[in-house]
Design a protein around this motif. Structure first.
Motif, short mmCIF file in Angstrom:
data_model
loop_
_atom_site.label_atom_id
_atom_site.label_comp_id
_atom_site.label_asym_id
_atom_site.label_seq_id
_atom_site.Cartn_x
_atom_site.Cartn_y
_atom_site.Cartn_z
N LEU A 188 11.95 1.69 -1.05
CA LEU A 188 10.76 1.00 -1.57
C LEU A 188 9.52 1.66 -0.99
N TRP A 189 8.56 1.92 -1.87
CA TRP A 189 7.29 2.52 -1.45
C TRP A 189 6.16 1.69 -2.03
N ALA A 190 5.26 1.21 -1.19
CA ALA A 190 4.09 0.45 -1.62
C ALA A 190 2.84 1.21 -1.17
N SER A 191 1.82 1.23 -2.05
CA SER A 191 0.61 1.99 -1.76
C SER A 191 -0.61 1.24 -2.24
N SER A 192 -1.73 1.44 -1.53
CA SER A 192 -3.00 0.88 -1.99
C SER A 192 -3.59 1.70 -3.12
N ASN A 193 -3.26 3.02 -3.11
CA ASN A 193 -3.64 3.92 -4.20
C ASN A 193 -5.15 3.90 -4.48
N THR A 194 -5.95 3.88 -3.42
CA THR A 194 -7.41 3.95 -3.58
C THR A 194 -7.93 5.11 -2.75
N ALA A 195 -8.96 5.77 -3.25
CA ALA A 195 -9.49 6.95 -2.55
C ALA A 195 -10.17 6.58 -1.24
N SER A 196 -10.78 5.40 -1.18
CA SER A 196 -11.56 5.04 0.00
C SER A 196 -10.70 4.47 1.13
N ASN A 197 -9.56 3.89 0.80
CA ASN A 197 -8.75 3.24 1.83
C ASN A 197 -7.28 3.40 1.48
#
Length: 206
Positions: A188-197
């Motif tokens: 399982l991989w979870a990510s915020s996927n935002t450039a700033s954070n």
């Protein structure tokens, strides 16, 4: 209506007078050392600097355990008293007979941890710091970990918690910002996927 506003103002003032603490400031793992400027540059002060300047263990690159600032007791004003982690250094032959560490929480703000290092002279101060190097590091590291636990308790992603529990039979809390999820076999991989954070959480078994 005016009477109601007056009563609310009276209640707010009363709460403040009874020990209301403002919110602490600063980033995680940021701390300030309150120490005489000359002492900070002498061996005892450098010993404390070296303790706080150590690397975080286990990382593939060098990264400091803490973000340090320093100020003199005279410069320790109302703004600096709001910082989340504080080390007070006190040297006095009249007040102390041996070196020791004292701890307190939420002294000027909340949440806040304050460590006071006391000694009768600079030699004893240096000895106390060097003998308690890991104690000093662990004290503020645990404080930051406990803050993060309290934050995650109220603001974690229930979907990821449920998935990890069913797939790996363990409990985790991750930030609600990690809302992009990819799953595979035992993975399982979870990510915020935002450039700033950009934040990521990966768990797998083999």
């Amino acid at each position: 209506l005016l009477l109601g506003i007056f009563i609310i103002m009276m209640i707010a003032t009363s709460c403040k007078d009874k020990g209301f603490k403002p919110s602490s400031s600063g980033r995680p793992y940021e701390l300030i050392v309150v120490i005489d400027a000359d002492l900070w540059e002498r061996p005892a002060g450098r010993a404390l600097f070296d303790v706080l300047d150590t690397d975080v263990p286990g990382l593939p690159q060098s990264e400091r355990s803490f973000r340090m600032m320093s100020t003199t007791p005279r410069g320790f004003d109302s703004t600096l008293k709001l910082i989340r982690n504080i080390i007070m250094v006190e040297v006095s032959p009249d007040r102390y007979t041996q070196g020791k560490l004292n701890y307190a929480s939420d002294v000027y703000a909340k949440p806040q941890m304050v460590m006071t290092i006391q000694a009768p002279n600079e030699e004893e101060l240096q000895k106390t710091i060097e003998e308690n190097e890991q104690v000093i590091i662990d004290f503020f590291t645990r404080a930051e970990m406990n803050r993060q636990i309290r934050l995650l308790e109220n603001a974690h992603d229930d979907y990821i918690t449920t998935k990890v529990s069913s797939m790996f039979d363990c409990d985790v809390w991750v930030s609600a910002e990690l809302n992009n999820v990819k799953m595979g076999e035992d993975f399982l991989w979870a990510s915020s996927n935002t450039a700033s954070n950009n934040m990521n959480f990966v768990i797998y078994s083999y």
